[in-house]
Structures are given as C-alpha cells and as structure tokens.
Design a protein around this motif. Sequence first.
Motif, mmCIF file in Angstrom:
data_model
loop_
_atom_site.group_PDB
_atom_site.id
_atom_site.type_symbol
_atom_site.label_atom_id
_atom_site.label_comp_id
_atom_site.label_asym_id
_atom_site.label_seq_id
_atom_site.Cartn_x
_atom_site.Cartn_y
_atom_site.Cartn_z
ATOM 1 N N MET A 1 2.455 13.485 23.549
ATOM 2 C CA MET A 1 3.022 13.808 22.239
ATOM 3 C C MET A 1 4.538 13.844 22.342
ATOM 4 O O MET A 1 5.082 14.565 23.174
ATOM 5 C CB MET A 1 2.519 15.180 21.756
ATOM 6 C CG MET A 1 2.946 15.526 20.335
ATOM 7 S SD MET A 1 2.207 17.069 19.736
ATOM 8 C CE MET A 1 3.212 18.284 20.586
ATOM 9 N N ALA A 2 5.202 13.046 21.539
ATOM 10 C CA ALA A 2 6.659 13.024 21.546
ATOM 11 C C ALA A 2 7.206 14.336 20.984
ATOM 12 O O ALA A 2 6.608 14.942 20.092
ATOM 13 C CB ALA A 2 7.169 11.846 20.732
ATOM 14 N N ASN A 3 8.324 14.759 21.500
ATOM 15 C CA ASN A 3 8.936 16.017 21.081
ATOM 16 C C ASN A 3 9.881 15.738 19.910
ATOM 17 O O ASN A 3 10.915 15.087 20.082
ATOM 18 C CB ASN A 3 9.702 16.637 22.257
ATOM 19 C CG ASN A 3 10.115 18.063 21.992
ATOM 20 O OD1 ASN A 3 10.463 18.421 20.882
ATOM 21 N ND2 ASN A 3 10.073 18.882 23.034
ATOM 22 N N LYS A 4 9.540 16.259 18.743
ATOM 23 C CA LYS A 4 10.349 15.996 17.549
ATOM 24 C C LYS A 4 11.760 16.557 17.689
ATOM 25 O O LYS A 4 12.716 15.994 17.147
ATOM 26 C CB LYS A 4 9.673 16.584 16.305
ATOM 27 C CG LYS A 4 10.405 16.229 15.011
ATOM 28 C CD LYS A 4 9.690 16.741 13.768
ATOM 29 C CE LYS A 4 10.458 16.344 12.516
ATOM 30 N NZ LYS A 4 9.803 16.840 11.274
ATOM 31 N N VAL A 5 11.911 17.667 18.393
ATOM 32 C CA VAL A 5 13.235 18.250 18.585
ATOM 33 C C VAL A 5 14.153 17.243 19.272
ATOM 34 O O VAL A 5 15.294 17.008 18.838
ATOM 35 C CB VAL A 5 13.146 19.554 19.407
ATOM 36 C CG1 VAL A 5 14.527 20.001 19.862
ATOM 37 C CG2 VAL A 5 12.473 20.648 18.588
ATOM 38 N N LYS A 6 13.657 16.604 20.319
ATOM 39 C CA LYS A 6 14.472 15.617 21.030
ATOM 40 C C LYS A 6 14.718 14.378 20.173
ATOM 41 O O LYS A 6 15.783 13.757 20.264
ATOM 42 C CB LYS A 6 13.813 15.247 22.357
ATOM 43 C CG LYS A 6 13.792 16.404 23.349
ATOM 44 C CD LYS A 6 13.605 15.942 24.778
ATOM 45 C CE LYS A 6 13.852 17.089 25.750
ATOM 46 N NZ LYS A 6 13.823 16.665 27.167
ATOM 47 N N GLN A 7 13.766 14.031 19.325
ATOM 48 C CA GLN A 7 13.962 12.898 18.424
ATOM 49 C C GLN A 7 15.057 13.185 17.410
ATOM 50 O O GLN A 7 15.882 12.322 17.103
ATOM 51 C CB GLN A 7 12.641 12.560 17.714
ATOM 52 C CG GLN A 7 11.572 11.993 18.635
ATOM 53 C CD GLN A 7 10.247 11.761 17.921
ATOM 54 O OE1 GLN A 7 9.955 12.393 16.902
ATOM 55 N NE2 GLN A 7 9.442 10.873 18.454
ATOM 56 N N VAL A 8 15.063 14.396 16.864
ATOM 57 C CA VAL A 8 16.110 14.781 15.907
ATOM 58 C C VAL A 8 17.479 14.756 16.578
ATOM 59 O O VAL A 8 18.453 14.234 16.023
ATOM 60 C CB VAL A 8 15.815 16.171 15.301
ATOM 61 C CG1 VAL A 8 16.980 16.643 14.446
ATOM 62 C CG2 VAL A 8 14.541 16.134 14.463
ATOM 63 N N TRP A 9 17.552 15.316 17.781
ATOM 64 C CA TRP A 9 18.821 15.293 18.507
ATOM 65 C C TRP A 9 19.281 13.865 18.764
ATOM 66 O O TRP A 9 20.464 13.554 18.619
ATOM 67 C CB TRP A 9 18.687 16.043 19.829
ATOM 68 C CG TRP A 9 18.705 17.531 19.672
ATOM 69 C CD1 TRP A 9 19.254 18.247 18.637
ATOM 70 C CD2 TRP A 9 18.173 18.499 20.581
ATOM 71 N NE1 TRP A 9 19.087 19.593 18.850
ATOM 72 C CE2 TRP A 9 18.430 19.782 20.030
ATOM 73 C CE3 TRP A 9 17.500 18.408 21.797
ATOM 74 C CZ2 TRP A 9 18.041 20.956 20.672
ATOM 75 C CZ3 TRP A 9 17.107 19.571 22.432
ATOM 76 C CH2 TRP A 9 17.376 20.839 21.876
ATOM 77 N N ALA A 10 18.355 13.000 19.132
ATOM 78 C CA ALA A 10 18.714 11.614 19.427
ATOM 79 C C ALA A 10 19.246 10.895 18.191
ATOM 80 O O ALA A 10 20.044 9.960 18.302
ATOM 81 C CB ALA A 10 17.500 10.869 19.990
ATOM 82 N N SER A 11 18.814 11.351 17.006
ATOM 83 C CA SER A 11 19.279 10.747 15.755
ATOM 84 C C SER A 11 20.669 11.245 15.365
ATOM 85 O O SER A 11 21.261 10.753 14.398
ATOM 86 C CB SER A 11 18.298 11.055 14.626
ATOM 87 O OG SER A 11 18.418 12.411 14.189
ATOM 88 N N GLY A 12 21.165 12.256 16.086
ATOM 89 C CA GLY A 12 22.477 12.810 15.794
ATOM 90 C C GLY A 12 22.468 13.982 14.835
ATOM 91 O O GLY A 12 23.530 14.501 14.469
ATOM 92 N N LYS A 13 21.281 14.414 14.420
ATOM 93 C CA LYS A 13 21.171 15.507 13.460
ATOM 94 C C LYS A 13 20.887 16.829 14.167
ATOM 95 O O LYS A 13 20.580 16.871 15.363
ATOM 96 C CB LYS A 13 20.072 15.212 12.437
ATOM 97 C CG LYS A 13 20.389 14.041 11.524
ATOM 98 C CD LYS A 13 19.310 13.889 10.461
ATOM 99 C CE LYS A 13 19.647 12.758 9.493
ATOM 100 N NZ LYS A 13 18.613 12.614 8.438
#
Length: 258
Positions: A1-13
């Motif tokens: 399961m991908a970690n949404k927190v890290k995805q948000v950070w990667a998007s710059g938000k």
Amino acid sequence: MANKVKQVWASGKAVVNAWLAIPSGFSAEVIAQCGFDSVTVDMQHGVQDYLSMVQCFQSMHAHPVTPMVRVPWNEPGIIGKVLDGGAYGVICPMVNTPQEAKNLVSYAKYPPKGVRSNGPIRAGMYGSAGTYQQTANDEIVLLPMMETKTAVENMEAILDVEGIDGVYIGPSDLGFSYGLVPKLDRDEPEILKIYEKIIKECGKRGLNPGIHCSGADGAVRAINMGFKLVTLSNEVGLMQTYAKMQVNATREKSGGKA
C-alpha cells in the motif's frame, strides 16, 4: 500500500492530518471521510489503547487516508507493535538527542536498516504475502517530536539522523520547556524563531517538518511558514468547538427563550 503522506509531500503540497483521542471506530470512520490526508491515533495523551487503535484503523481502511500513530514513548515494543497493527506513520514524543532519533529508526526499520522483529500480523494484509516487508522500510513515515529546549539545542544533529522523514513540533511542550504557558498556536518571537530554523534546516536536508495546530487558522499560518504537515486539533477539540458554537448561537438567537 502506497503511503499517501509521502505522495502528498512528493507533489510539493502540505499534508493535512487528523488526530484521534477517542477510542471509537465510529469516530475514526467519520473523521476518515472528511478529506484529511492522514489520521493519527494518539496513544500518548489520548485515551486510546492498542485494540482501539486497531479498531480505528479497521474503520478508516475503506477511505483514502494514511493511518498513523503517536506512540506513548520511544520504546521498541510498542513501536514494533503499532507497525504490525497497520500504522504507516509513527510520531514519537520527546526525542531529545540524535541517539534517541537513531533508536527510533532502529526500532521501526527491518534489517539491515534496523532491528524490527518480523511479524506484521495485520499490516501484512495491506499487500500480497511477503510484499509488506519489501516496502515497509521505505513507505513508513517516521517523525520524532521536537518539543523541548534540549531537542532544539540538538536540532541539527537530530535532523542529520538517516531514516527520519522530518520532525513533528509539539508547541505546548516546546513552550513549556522555555518557561511559557502551554498552548498550540504560538506567537512568541523566540518560539517563532525556532520554527523558522527548524523549517530552514529541514529544507536543507529534504525533510518534512510537521506541527500540531488548534484549527484552520493556525494550520494555514504554519503552511505559509513552510511546515509540510499540519494537524487540525483533534476530534475532541473539533467536537467541542462546533458544539459550543451551536449552543451559543441557539441561546443568542432565541431571544432569551433558551
């Protein structure tokens, strides 16, 4: 399961985080549908225990939020256990030295990066058999709390510890340690200067500073300062605030009938 927190950070938000003090799967289910990126079960100051944490995770599983935990202390037994129960992020209180930060990383990572024991009894169900262990070291978010004068004095050495994803500011304890009254949305120049340095030093290292706020106003101010994760009070505070607002409005608008 991908970690949404890290995805948000990667998007710059910035991540918008919820906080659960009440041991209720139903409360967790309601909060998980409100648009948060992550939901943190508070096992330190909340009235949550391990089983209520698991129930909260089960209730929010159908919704696109990352399950996280603030553990009671920097201790290997509970850190391994909350991860085995499904936590994809660990916020750890009172990390005051680089060695304590290294200990946190060691407790939370599988070998060779750490000493976490293998047995993801519930977390293993997030993927097919055996895949969890292959990705856990990279996907789990680790945020030691920086909330004392000692931690601030050791700031750069703590931030240099490999394996953490940032730090999480506890404004009440941080102010308390500097002889100030405990509160969340701080405005004292000496504390704001500390925030500025934390944000700057995290930026140099590609880390993500987080902070506990009392609501949207404080969260927006923190985001504009450069914080990358903001917590909007907890469900107790949100419930109290809205309930008081509705009661007061009823009394004021009833013309003295209530």
